[in-house]
Design a protein around this motif. Structure first.
Motif, PDB file in Angstrom:
ATOM      1  N   UNK A 500       1.091   2.591 -14.607  1.00  0.00           N
ATOM      2  CA  UNK A 500       1.480   1.209 -14.806  1.00  0.00           C
ATOM      3  C   UNK A 500       1.670   0.510 -13.458  1.00  0.00           C
ATOM      4  N   UNK A 501       1.677  -0.823 -13.503  1.00  0.00           N
ATOM      5  CA  UNK A 501       1.925  -1.652 -12.329  1.00  0.00           C
ATOM      6  C   UNK A 501       3.055  -2.624 -12.646  1.00  0.00           C
ATOM      7  N   UNK A 502       3.856  -2.945 -11.633  1.00  0.00           N
ATOM      8  CA  UNK A 502       4.919  -3.937 -11.810  1.00  0.00           C
ATOM      9  C   UNK A 502       4.763  -4.997 -10.730  1.00  0.00           C
ATOM     10  N   UNK A 503       4.168  -6.116 -11.095  1.00  0.00           N
ATOM     11  CA  UNK A 503       3.991  -7.218 -10.142  1.00  0.00           C
ATOM     12  C   UNK A 503       5.295  -7.999 -10.021  1.00  0.00           C
ATOM     13  N   UNK A 556       6.333   4.561  -7.037  1.00  0.00           N
ATOM     14  CA  UNK A 556       5.939   4.403  -5.638  1.00  0.00           C
ATOM     15  C   UNK A 556       5.942   2.925  -5.277  1.00  0.00           C
ATOM     16  N   UNK A 557       6.323   2.644  -4.026  1.00  0.00           N
ATOM     17  CA  UNK A 557       6.358   1.275  -3.512  1.00  0.00           C
ATOM     18  C   UNK A 557       7.313   0.394  -4.325  1.00  0.00           C
ATOM     19  N   UNK A 580      11.590   1.665  -2.272  1.00  0.00           N
ATOM     20  CA  UNK A 580      12.085   2.721  -3.152  1.00  0.00           C
ATOM     21  C   UNK A 580      10.958   3.658  -3.576  1.00  0.00           C
ATOM     22  N   UNK A 581      11.209   4.937  -3.447  1.00  0.00           N
ATOM     23  CA  UNK A 581      10.403   5.975  -4.104  1.00  0.00           C
ATOM     24  C   UNK A 581      11.329   6.692  -5.075  1.00  0.00           C
TER      25      UNK A 581
END
Length: 749
Positions: A500-503, A556-557, A580-581
């Motif tokens: 997943x991605x979190x913009x 990640x990131x 944050x990781x």
């Protein structure tokens, strides 16, 4: 003697029918229809023939038969958990936001929705994300009557068909489907008492005639809440105790209208519009008491403020569905437009006092912070489903175009005149375009079920603020995989993986500083990047009663707001950063019990371990620890006719880690009772929320070796009396519609 040939046909709307390419010979023609007597007629066919047959009405009609089946309150599916709202007593007469708090594992704190151990999630209505800020989203969900909600789906690892946005899964609120010929509607009112009262009212109406289906609803809510926020900042030589007392007032009207047109047996066209308005104002007092190293009073800072916010949104959808054949192959096209506009003003003053109560010379100052925001979002989405005998294939594409404009200004009052401070004024323009393709494959083989998907998204962004421009573009792939194995009729194993991605929200990209007072400000970061999550889940379900799940998530990131504190100047500056990781391990158990015929109990227990590592020196380098969560939802039937019902729910959150914050424990108890009258058309309910006044958000953090402690309570202890009346045709059903814009909805948060 068996017939040599059997042919079937059906009349059209005019009663005409045809048999083609028949051979000469003897035939028996049988005509039948429901509620009519069947006719059997012999025919010797030698050439083209016209036969007129008129059926006679059967006066011995079968009376209407109504079959009632009660679904389980909680249903576990391979990729989601379904909460059937209509079976929840506390769901009567409330709103969608409160319904979410009744779902095991879902938490609603300060009107923010999250999953236990996983953090905030994206919210969808009928597979369509709601693109509102956190405050506006809560208002929107409060405007959705529980009477219009059929079920709530918790999708922890969404398949490729859904947008990749959102690191912690999705919650899909499925509204009730309406339409067979006739009217159906409802009206509802509610009176809620926290510290102060809130009243709400609404109604819905649906109608279908021939090929046209119409539906509409309207809701309005008016009242106030009194949130309380307290924090302590432990500087090396001073301790600051900050108490924020606030009373906020809201008037929130909203409405929806929709139409479906059955253009042909295989084609459906549709249109819908949603709109809402929020009038908000607040009265605040922020008192900061400063103590010296010995604990004696040093000074007092006082700020009185009032804020005014007027916002509105418009959302329109056009919909086209084409059935390609009788096996279920279909094409669905959605076009969506969403507009959000707000106008905010916050007036505040600052005054400083010595420990003896005498005002600092020339310390009094007055300010005005102003903000205007306009968001336009356009999306076009196409989905094709192709089921075959041995597998199912689906694929689709989506285009989205986003334009966000924010206008911020800051004024200082001098001699009763508001003077604009040019250095504190900013216009931020942000554009984002995304093109996406996906493909999804399903196959079942004996006891095994397989599903694999791949989604690709290409994004271009362009942000301009204070003559500073930031452009970037990126392409990412998001695979998903599901495997299910049915041991027998009672036992099923499943496993899944998804990326997943979190913009980031649009406002977090704006570098402009927003001052609350002379010591506190927030600013955005135009170089903030998306974060990514890899999620793995393994689960076992026994007899649709007991479910055990083991899950792992890697971030990640990751980004979050960091409240940087300067011990020398006492300045508190909040800014979002990618630093944050994270690693999150969770073991969950859910069980549905029926100890007695009149008692149903749904219980969930989670144990999790969280590791957060920081990439910046101002914070702790890492933070890790265990956490646990328990919830129980119990429903009771008090009489044989099932017209007096009760509910009791309780949850407890043990101390846990949230990013680089350490959260303290909190718990909540809700009670409810409902009675039904007039053949269950009238519903009267009373519910009590946070009965023990224990739903308080307490946490601490360490920045620049300066400890910060927070204790917040958001007026959640409430009692609510609701009335609902349902009228019209109870047999109504509706077209199943899934709307288009998904990923972008919520990011103006």
């Amino acid at each position: 003697m068996k017939p040599k040939q059997v042919n079937y046909t059906q009349t059209d709307s005019l009663g005409l029918y045809h048999f083609n390419n028949l051979q000469a010979g003897k035939y028996s023609i049988i005509c039948s229809s429901i509620n009519f007597k069947a006719v059997n007629q012999l025919l010797a066919l030698t050439k083209d023939t016209v036969i007129n047959i008129q059926l006679q009405e059967n006066r011995n009609k079968l009376a209407d038969v109504q079959i009632n089946a009660r679904k389980s309150l909680i249903e576990k599916q391979i990729d989601r958990t379904v909460f059937n709202v209509e079976n929840s007593v506390s769901a009567i007469g409330t709103d969608a936001l409160e319904l979410l708090s009744k779902v095991p594992g879902v938490r609603v704190l300060n009107d923010r929705v999250s999953l236990s151990g996983n953090g905030a999630v994206n919210i969808m209505i009928n597979d369509k994300l709601v693109p509102l800020s956190a405050d506006e989203l809560s208002d929107y969900l409060k405007s959705v009557s529980s009477g219009n909600v059929a079920k709530i789906e918790v999708i922890t690892n969404p398949p490729a068909k859904y947008d990749a946005q959102g690191n912690n899964g999705l919650i899909n609120i499925v509204l009730k489907k309406v339409a067979a010929e006739g009217f159906k509607g409802s009206i509802n009112t509610a009176f809620t008492k926290a510290i102060h009262p809130t009243v709400s009212a609404g109604g819905s109406l649906s109608y279908r005639k021939n090929k046209i289906t119409l539906s509409t609803n309207f809701n309005i809510r008016k009242g106030s809440l009194v949130p309380f926020e307290q924090s302590d900042v432990f500087y090396p030589t001073q301790t600051w105790n900050i108490v924020n007392k606030d009373r906020n007032f809201r008037t929130v009207p909203s409405g929806q209208i929709g139409m479906d047109y059955q253009a042909s047996r295989k084609t459906v066209l549709g249109f819908s519009y949603n709109g809402g308005l929020t009038n908000f104002h607040s009265e605040e007092n922020i008192k900061t008491t400063v103590y010296n190293k010995t604990g004696s009073l040093d000074s007092v800072l006082n700020s009185d403020a009032n804020a005014k916010i007027r916002s509105h949104y418009h959302s329109a959808n056009v919909y086209f569905k084409k059935t390609l054949d009788s096996t279920g192959k279909q094409l669905i096209i959605n076009g969506d437009w969403f507009n959000y506009n707000d106008d905010k003003e916050r007036f505040f003053n600052n005054t400083s006092y010595f420990q003896n109560g005498i005002m600092f010379p020339d310390s009094f100052a007055e300010y005005l912070s102003a903000s205007k925001q306009n968001i336009d979002l356009y999306t076009v989405k196409a989905d094709i489903d192709l089921p075959y005998k041995t597998f199912k294939l689906s694929f689709g594409a989506k285009l989205s175009f986003i334009h966000n404009e924010s206008d911020l200004a800051f004024y200082r009052v001098r001699n009763t005149v508001y003077e604009l401070e040019p250095g504190q004024t900013n216009l931020f323009n942000y554009k984002e375009n995304t093109q996406a393709l996906y493909i999804n494959y399903n196959k079942s083989l004996k006891r095994w079920d397989f599903q694999a998907g791949l989604r690709g998204e290409y994004t271009q962004i362009d942000g301009v603020s204070v003559n500073e421009q930031n452009r970037s573009e990126y392409f990412r792939l998001f695979p998903t995989l599901y495997i299910g194995y049915r041991v027998n009729n009672k036992s099923t194993f499943s496993a899944n993986y998804g990326r997943r991605i979190n913009r980031p929200a649009y406002r977090k990209l704006n570098p402009f500083r927003w001052y609350s007072n002379q010591y506190v400000y927030t600013e955005g970061n135009p170089f903030l990047q998306p974060s990514y999550n890899d999620n793995i889940e393994i689960s076992h379900t026994y007899n649709n009663v007991f479910t055990t799940t083991l899950s792992f998530s890697h971030t990640t990131n990751g980004f979050n707001d960091v409240n940087f504190i300067d011990a020398g100047t006492n300045i508190q500056a909040a800014k979002p950063l990618n630093f944050i990781t994270g690693y999150h391990y969770q073991f969950s158990n859910a069980i549905t019990l029926n100890p007695l015929k009149w008692w149903e109990s749904i219980n969930q227990a989670d144990i999790f371990y969280t590791i957060s590592r920081s990439g910046i020196t101002q914070t702790q380098s890492s933070l890790n620890g265990f956490g646990a969560y328990f919830s129980t939802l119990n429903q009771f039937v008090f009489n044989q006719s099932k017209t007096i019902l009760g509910e009791a729910s309780f949850w407890y959150q043990f101390p846990t880690i949230d990013g680089l914050n350490q959260n303290k424990s909190q718990y909540n108890l809700d009670l409810g009772i409902k009675t039904l009258f007039l053949n269950k058309k009238i519903q009267l309910a009373i519910t009590a929320s946070d009965v023990l006044k224990t739903n308080q958000y307490r946490y601490s953090s360490l920045i620049n070796n300066i400890r910060q402690e927070y204790n917040n309570y958001y007026d959640s202890r409430q009692i609510r009396l609701t009335f609902r009346y349902n009228f019209g045709n109870e047999k109504i059903k509706q077209q199943d519609r899934k709307l288009g814009n998904e990923e972008e909805r919520r990011r103006n948060n």
